[in-house]
Design an enzyme around this catalytic site. Structure first.
Site, mmCIF file in Angstrom:
data_model
loop_
_atom_site.group_PDB
_atom_site.id
_atom_site.type_symbol
_atom_site.label_atom_id
_atom_site.label_comp_id
_atom_site.label_asym_id
_atom_site.label_seq_id
_atom_site.Cartn_x
_atom_site.Cartn_y
_atom_site.Cartn_z
ATOM 1 N N GLU A 1 -27.289 -17.668 9.656
ATOM 2 C CA GLU A 1 -27.485 -17.312 8.357
ATOM 3 C C GLU A 1 -27.127 -15.804 7.949
ATOM 4 O O GLU A 1 -26.846 -15.411 6.985
ATOM 5 C CB GLU A 1 -28.897 -17.536 8.076
ATOM 6 C CG GLU A 1 -29.545 -17.272 6.806
ATOM 7 C CD GLU A 1 -30.359 -16.219 6.482
ATOM 8 O OE1 GLU A 1 -30.554 -15.707 5.380
ATOM 9 O OE2 GLU A 1 -30.609 -15.730 7.544
ATOM 10 N N ASP B 1 10.747 -2.556 -1.772
ATOM 11 C CA ASP B 1 11.540 -1.776 -2.417
ATOM 12 C C ASP B 1 12.270 -0.448 -1.636
ATOM 13 O O ASP B 1 11.668 -0.144 -0.523
ATOM 14 C CB ASP B 1 11.166 -1.199 -3.786
ATOM 15 C CG ASP B 1 12.147 -0.858 -4.640
ATOM 16 O OD1 ASP B 1 13.255 -0.942 -4.507
ATOM 17 O OD2 ASP B 1 11.577 -0.204 -5.746
ATOM 18 N N ASP C 1 7.137 -1.542 -8.441
ATOM 19 C CA ASP C 1 6.505 -0.400 -9.227
ATOM 20 C C ASP C 1 6.658 -0.675 -10.602
ATOM 21 O O ASP C 1 6.164 -0.252 -11.353
ATOM 22 C CB ASP C 1 7.063 0.778 -8.661
ATOM 23 C CG ASP C 1 8.608 0.781 -8.821
ATOM 24 O OD1 ASP C 1 9.148 -0.215 -9.444
ATOM 25 O OD2 ASP C 1 9.255 1.827 -8.384
ATOM 26 N N ASP D 1 8.961 -5.912 -12.064
ATOM 27 C CA ASP D 1 8.374 -6.333 -10.488
ATOM 28 C C ASP D 1 7.224 -7.462 -10.671
ATOM 29 O O ASP D 1 6.878 -8.030 -9.550
ATOM 30 C CB ASP D 1 8.109 -5.215 -9.704
ATOM 31 C CG ASP D 1 9.399 -4.336 -9.449
ATOM 32 O OD1 ASP D 1 10.432 -5.073 -9.051
ATOM 33 O OD2 ASP D 1 9.317 -3.168 -9.238
#
Length: 856
Positions: free
Chosen positions: A283, A325, A596, A600
């Protein structure tokens, strides 16, 4: 009603101008209109969290048990059960409250910023600090921070789905005026409303309403909710707990049948089954997982990774490929013009070339600047800033002469176009300037095919040296709009962007962790390859593929096998980036993608884990992501992977300890019933064991630090169950040894003439010691307990010593002696029991040894 008013009327009614507000005026207006913060969900109170601790089937069972205890006169048992419930609730409340505070701190860390005119120059401020009358600038990827009346707009397109439900982009026109105040929001072409996203173009507007007075603010109370979607791991664990509960129910029924068969009193059967159920059902698992995830979120934020979705923490442990990137993530995004290359020669940055070149560098440029503390501060895209600084350094007088000049026409840079253009009136002539990708600019110039071929060869050569090349051209022409051809080619700026410190090491660490790193960039293939080679991402040209080749690949059917060995993807379009992600996923990779820009967003959403840039990223990219890098660095991604693996490891450690203990208790009780022995542990003793032995130790495991080999092993399969072969083996071996050894001790004590109460006392002490030792066994699935850095988690040592200490003190305390039917034992007995418990460590070491042998 500002959608019915002209620009002039709007500025007049708002008592402001297109020149923006002063800092003093902005402060006064903020005091009047308040901060630009929407209504938040009502925060749970400490008392509310406390009450929620009692909303559990296991707790309900204990309440029933306490009530029955009172009815039959077992007041001490009833008191103990209620005390156990109270302690459990206090501990759970504290843990959930701390987890909630960490989550709130992370929410505050995720801030959006906007560019405004303050004190006569552009400044970047937090969205919550804008006020009515502020002049705000917009470009692709920016989210409207409040309600805005447009003053200027250029090819502006907006996504207003938050308010209108319409996902299609809509165009805006600042000259438009509504004829009716009741015109639907979606048709008000001169307004931007808070929460809408700029998907294309540029704009300037004035804030007409903030916070609760905005259109989205009026429904914010409906949108605000304190319910947060549970991470998949939590849902799986809750389902797992339910399944375990069903198994325990079956065991309970078996115990009832055996108890009735052996003529056990019904009262004893009832309390035994209740106590066993409470002890065996994990639990405390959801709370322990919540603690582990909140600790991981806090640790990741310290390492420059902000978690937007908790599921990403679990996912990072499975990440097999990072599609990153280049600019800003692997490099510093601190650009500077090192050379300017014309068809004839390469010029140093301090060599003057001609006026039109410098004008193009300065005027076809969206950056702005102002003086602050005697220093010139530039704001804008890093390429624009690099070109502006280049022009300023060569001819400051020319730079200042034209810095206030307003464009006649403008076509802002958009990734899909790969160039930008602006036209100005200069010395009574209209001059068009363009800059962007050399391949695009050259096709718009007057150069012939042979000349273009020669320049492209130059571009390739400079790109191979690691330079990012931006071409410039101009045209003197009175034609309307922006000229599409006939430009005089000026040359290209060879721009450098140094590697980020530590990125090379981070790429190596990722590789050692079994994670493939690929570069996905819009840059020239040669530039990308140069950087990839430096970082150890690629070694040969065959590992590169560019946009043209990707298009051919798509036309051939985009077969995933064709890109399996590619490491660098250059000149990539948004559509191609998303397809690359899909192809790697189809190859069996669990893909993390960085981005960014607004372009994208599709790939970020499509990826298993979307990672947005916190510094340079757009609002669209951030809202499409699962994680945000506050420093934009690739190294932080690897840090996040490490913390994700640690969090998942810790959750497995908690599960191992709780389930092993539950199995041991079931084995002990079943063996005693099968062999017609008395109950080995009283119900109140089982509850005590659950409260003390497991109490803080499971939470202590949830905050374990990283194991030494955490980034040396392969990523786990995301489809792999937590209860895999390793977990089953460890739980079975550990649980069986604990249960059987406790049974043997109990049986032996009875055989040697010990009273039942004394035998139970010794058996309970042994179980506490076994759980203490097993806590250390749970610290690693593969590493030897003798090789673990035991100083890594002081809290674990404290929790184990506290568990043993509390039990020992209880054995000498009259009230607890009476309540738990326990008594002191001599040092020899304690040492004997400790030795039996320590053998558990040897058993688990053998399990690791033979498991490794069988798997090798």
């Amino acid at each position: 009603m500002f959608h019915t008013k002209s620009v002039e009327e709007t500025l007049r009614d708002l008592e402001c101008s297109a020149e923006g507000l002063s800092s003093k005026e902005a402060s006064m207006r903020t005091a009047k209109y308040g901060k630009n913060i929407l209504a938040q969900a009502k925060k749970r109170t400490l008392f509310g969290i406390f009450i929620e601790q009692f909303k559990s089937p296991v707790i309900y069972i204990l309440f029933v048990a306490a009530a029955i205890s009172l009815l039959i006169g077992e007041y001490s048992d009833a008191g103990f059960i209620m005390t156990a419930l109270l302690i459990n609730a206090v501990v759970g409340t504290y843990q959930e409250y701390i987890a909630g505070e960490r989550a709130d701190a992370l929410k505050k860390a995720i801030k959006t910023f906007v560019q405004v005119l303050r004190d006569g120059h552009r400044a970047q401020i937090a969205s919550e600090d804008i006020t009515v009358g502020d002049i705000v600038f917009f470009e692709s990827g920016v989210k409207a921070p409040a309600d805005i009346r447009l003053l200027e707009a250029n090819e502006l397109q907006i996504n207003e789905s938050l308010l209108t439900g319409e996902s299609l982009e809509v165009s805006k026109d600042f000259n438009y005026m509504s004829k009716s105040g009741d015109e639907p929001i979606g048709e008000r072409q001169n307004m931007l409303y808070g929460g809408s996203m700029v998907t294309k173009g540029r704009a300037i507007g004035v804030v007409t309403a903030v916070a609760g007075e905005t259109e989205v603010g009026k429904i914010a109370s409906l949108l605000a909710s304190d319910s947060v979607a549970k991470p998949p791991l939590m849902l799986r664990m809750e389902k797992f707990s339910i399944n375990i509960s069903k198994i325990i129910l079956g065991v309970v029924l078996l115990i009832i049948i055996l108890g009735v068969y052996q003529d056990m009193p019904l009262k004893d059967i009832f309390f035994l089954t209740v106590a066993l159920s409470v002890s065996a059902i994990p639990e405390g698992l959801p709370v322990a997982i919540t603690v582990a995830l909140s600790v991981a979120s806090a640790q990741m934020s310290k390492r420059n990774v902000i978690v937007r979705r908790l599921s990403a923490i679990e996912g990072l442990g499975s990440c097999t490929l990072i599609a990153s990137d280049k600019t800003g993530t692997m490099t510093q995004n601190s650009l500077s013009v090192e050379y300017f290359v014309t068809p004839e020669k390469a010029y140093n940055p301090d060599e003057y070339i001609n006026k039109h070149l410098l004008l193009g560098a300065r005027l076809c440029n969206e950056s702005t600047h102002h003086v602050e503390d005697g220093e010139l501060i530039f704001i804008g895209d890093q390429v624009d800033i690099a070109l502006a600084k280049y022009a300023l350094a060569l001819d400051e007088e020319l730079f200042k002469k034209h810095e206030k000049k307003k464009a006649i026409n403008a076509m802002p840079y958009e990734p899909v176009n790969k160039y930008s253009a602006m036209s100005y009136e200069i010395e009574s002539q209209k001059v068009h300037f363009i800059k962007g990708s050399p391949e695009i600019i050259l096709r718009m110039s007057t150069l012939g095919e042979d000349e273009i071929g020669a320049v492209l060869k130059q571009v390739d050569e400079w790109a191979a040296k690691g330079f990012r090349n931006i071409a410039l051209a101009y045209k003197v022409s009175d034609e309307d709009g922006i000229a599409k051809e006939g430009y005089t080619y000026s040359g290209f700026a060879a721009i450098t962007d140094p590697l980020r410190e530590g990125v090379k090491e981070a790429v190596k660490t990722a590789r050692e962790a079994g994670i493939k790193v690929v570069m996905v960039t819009g840059d020239h293939p040669n530039t990308a390859f140069f950087i990839a080679k430096e970082l150890g991402i690629a070694t040969i040209r065959d590992e590169i593929i560019d946009g043209v080749e990707i298009s051919s690949w798509m036309q051939r059917g985009a077969h995933k096998e064709e890109i399996a060995d590619k490491r660098v993807f250059a000149r990539v379009s948004p559509e191609q980036k998303q397809l690359i992600v899909k192809a790697f996923q189809n190859l069996g990779h669990y893909v993390a993608v960085t981005g960014d820009g607004v372009n994208d967003a599709p790939a970020l959403k499509f990826a298993n884990i979307g990672i947005a840039m916190g510094k340079s990223g757009t609002d669209v990219a951030r809202e499409s992501s699962d994680l945000i890098l506050t420093d934009d660095s690739f190294g932080s991604i690897v840090n996040g992977v490490e913390e994700g693996r640690v969090a998942y490891d810790n959750i497995r450690k908690v599960i191992h300890l709780l389930i092993s203990t539950g199995v041991a208790e079931i084995v002990l009780v079943l063996l005693s019933i099968i062999f017609f022995l008395p109950i080995p542990l009283l119900p109140v003793q089982l509850l005590w064991l659950n409260l003390v032995a497991n109490g803080f130790q499971d939470v202590a495991l949830a905050v374990e630090g990283a194991e030494s080999e955490v980034l040396k092993r392969k990523p786990r399969n995301p489809k792999e169950s937590i209860f895999n072969k390793i977990m089953i083996s460890r739980v079975a071996v550990g649980g069986l040894y604990m249960g059987i050894s406790a049974f043997i001790v109990f049986y032996t004590m009875l055989e040697f003439g010990y009273e039942e109460e004394s035998a139970r006392n010794i058996t309970l002490l042994l179980m506490v010691l076994l759980v203490n030792v097993h806590t250390f066994n749970s610290r690693s699935e593969n590493s030897s307990i003798f090789k673990i850095n035991h100083a890594r988690n002081i809290f674990l040592w404290i929790s184990v010593i506290a568990a043993q200490g509390v039990h020992m003190i209880s054995m000498y305390t009259p009230f607890m002696q009476s309540l738990l039917s326990i008594e002191p034992v001599d040092l020899k007995m304690w040492a004997t029991l400790l030795l039996i418990a320590l053998v558990l460590g040897v058993v688990m070491e053998l399990e690791k040894f033979f498991r490794k042998k069988l798997s090798s």
